[in-house]
Write an enzyme that holds these catalytic residues in place. Structure first.
Site, short mmCIF file in Angstrom:
data_model
loop_
_atom_site.label_atom_id
_atom_site.label_comp_id
_atom_site.label_asym_id
_atom_site.label_seq_id
_atom_site.Cartn_x
_atom_site.Cartn_y
_atom_site.Cartn_z
N PHE A 126 0.86 -1.17 0.00
CA PHE A 126 0.00 0.00 0.00
C PHE A 126 0.90 1.23 0.00
O PHE A 126 1.87 1.29 0.76
CB PHE A 126 -0.90 -0.02 1.24
CG PHE A 126 -1.99 1.00 1.21
CD1 PHE A 126 -3.12 0.80 0.45
CD2 PHE A 126 -1.88 2.18 1.94
CE1 PHE A 126 -4.14 1.74 0.41
CE2 PHE A 126 -2.89 3.13 1.90
CZ PHE A 126 -4.02 2.91 1.14
N ASP A 195 2.34 -5.59 8.13
CA ASP A 195 1.11 -4.82 8.02
C ASP A 195 -0.03 -5.81 7.85
O ASP A 195 -0.09 -6.53 6.85
CB ASP A 195 1.21 -3.87 6.82
CG ASP A 195 0.01 -2.95 6.67
OD1 ASP A 195 -1.10 -3.37 7.03
OD2 ASP A 195 0.17 -1.84 6.15
N TYR A 220 -10.82 -0.96 10.90
CA TYR A 220 -12.09 -0.61 10.27
C TYR A 220 -12.45 -1.52 9.10
O TYR A 220 -13.48 -1.34 8.47
CB TYR A 220 -12.09 0.85 9.79
CG TYR A 220 -10.86 1.30 9.04
CD1 TYR A 220 -10.68 1.00 7.71
CD2 TYR A 220 -9.89 2.06 9.68
CE1 TYR A 220 -9.56 1.41 7.02
CE2 TYR A 220 -8.76 2.49 9.00
CZ TYR A 220 -8.60 2.17 7.68
OH TYR A 220 -7.48 2.58 7.01
N LYS A 221 -11.64 -2.51 8.80
CA LYS A 221 -11.97 -3.44 7.73
C LYS A 221 -12.66 -4.67 8.33
O LYS A 221 -13.82 -4.61 8.71
CB LYS A 221 -10.71 -3.80 6.95
CG LYS A 221 -10.02 -2.60 6.28
CD LYS A 221 -8.80 -3.02 5.50
CE LYS A 221 -7.95 -1.84 5.05
NZ LYS A 221 -8.66 -0.91 4.15
N ARG A 369 -12.66 -5.18 -7.01
CA ARG A 369 -12.34 -5.90 -5.77
C ARG A 369 -13.63 -6.29 -5.05
O ARG A 369 -14.53 -5.48 -4.89
CB ARG A 369 -11.50 -5.04 -4.83
CG ARG A 369 -10.10 -4.76 -5.27
CD ARG A 369 -9.25 -4.27 -4.11
NE ARG A 369 -9.96 -3.34 -3.23
CZ ARG A 369 -9.51 -2.96 -2.03
NH1 ARG A 369 -8.37 -3.42 -1.58
NH2 ARG A 369 -10.21 -2.10 -1.31
#
Length: 394
Positions: A126, A195, A220-221, A369
């Site tokens: 990322f 990560d 938050y995922k 996605r």
């Protein structure tokens, strides 16, 4: 009823996690974007109202003690720890993922010691991780080398201080071999930083078991903590007394209310704290984590693989041949909890899917996605999503 619909119904009937769906606020939309923002757990609104009206509105400053505000970063860290395979007192919650990546990478270089002046970073990571690795390198006098994760065992060496890797590639959903890569980093005397943004809450991680040194992740995922909910930092127990955070703050001082001019770090993972905790979002996260009570990460992983297998099967059956290309590995050991499909007109396709009640997301220039959160996504959802995709692409 089609054969795929029949199979979906049979799989839903056998789903051991089906009862978890009732713990979320859901509508008729097929929500396959939990790898960006998890759905709202039903308990959260009432808990946040209590935090605002009673804890803040009535108790006010007393809530730091009486409502447990002060201890929240460590207490919530201990709730997250089992989900990433860590024992207690090694995870602290607070700040953003980006800030925690910075703490971890600089801290890793300092743990590695003299004579090591290289940071290896996943070339496909990322983007923020790469930006922060470069900044950490400037701060510590290191150089940065972008590498593919598979190249790490052959490139990590006596000059390497830290290796920053993503457990799951955010675009393709590829799962990297954390045990083997961590072992290679450790064998070279370097410090591993992982990560976990796209793996925590979706699959077993095994931080303690596999000897990971430092790790960070968002909440938050797949952990469903809400937009902008605080991230977490894992500091392996054996490193805690030597972990030197580049962001010392009054909250991580051994005597925070002593207001001393010189800094003395707190013991344990608490030295990963910086400033005043973001109480509203932190306690929303704590409430959200209750959906994990009684849930096994192994069961979540089994359903995740079954969901993604079934989606790929459905796509192969209903999407015109050659219209999309899967970027996600077929092998279970190389797959996270999402499926990425390459499609020339992906942006327009996703817009049309959302209009028809199937919510995934688009990554430029040509990637669709679809994230599969096993706690609230069912097999009927998968069959419906693939069917709509097939119609849109036809």
């Amino acid at each position: 009823m089609s054969e795929l619909a029949v199979k979906a119904a049979e799989l839903d009937a056998a789903d051991q996690l089906a009862s978890a769906r009732g713990k979320f606020v859901l509508d008729d939309v097929v929500y396959l974007d939990g790898n960006s923002l998890g759905a709202l757990p039903a308990v959260v609104p009432g808990r946040v109202e209590d935090v605002v009206r009673r804890q803040w509105g009535e108790l006010r400053i007393r809530s730091w003690e009486e409502s447990g505000w002060w201890s929240a970063p460590e207490r919530i860290g201990d709730r997250i720890a089992p989900l990433v395979g860590a024992a207690a007192v090694q995870v602290v919650v607070g700040d953003s993922t980006s800030v925690n990546v910075f703490k971890a990478v600089v801290g890793a270089v300092r743990l590695a010691g003299e004579g090591r002046d290289e940071i290896l970073v996943d070339a496909a990571t990322f983007p923020t991780d790469g930006y922060i690795a470069a900044s950490a390198a400037r701060m510590t006098g290191c150089t940065v080398r972008a590498v593919a994760p598979a190249e790490v065992p052959g490139l990590v060496g006596e000059r390497t201080a830290a290796v920053l890797l993503n457990h799951v590639d955010y675009r393709s959903g590829r799962l990297h071999d954390l045990p083997a890569l961590t072992a290679a980093v450790r064998a070279a005397g370097a410090v591993s930083v992982w990560d976990l943004c796209h793996s925590a809450g979706a699959l077993p991680v095994g931080l303690d078991e596999h000897g990971v040194d430092l790790a960070v992740g968002c909440t938050y995922k797949y952990l469903n903590g809400g937009p902008g909910s605080p991230a977490y930092l894992y500091v392996r127990r054996e490193h805690q007394e030597r972990f030197d955070s580049p962001l010392p703050g009054w909250n991580s001082h051994a005597e925070p209310f002593g207001m001393r001019p010189s800094y003395e770090p707190a013991s344990g993972a608490a030295r990963g704290r910086v400033g005043t905790p973001d109480i509203l979002s932190m306690l929303a996260l704590e409430a959200a984590l209750e959906v994990w009570d009684g849930v096994s990460v192994a069961a979540v992983r089994a359903k995740s693989l079954a969901l993604t297998d079934f989606f790929l099967e459905c796509v192969a059956d209903v999407v015109p041949a050659g219209r999309v290309e899967s970027l996600t590995p077929v092998a279970h050991g190389e797959r996270g909890s999402q499926v990425a499909l390459r499609c020339d007109d992906a942006g327009e396709v996703m817009k049309r899917l959302v209009e028809r009640g199937v919510v995934g997301d688009f990554r430029s220039p040509d990637v669709l996605r679809f994230g599969f959160t096993p706690l609230y996504v069912g097999f009927g959802d998968v069959e419906r999503a693939a069917g709509v995709l097939g119609e849109v692409l036809s």
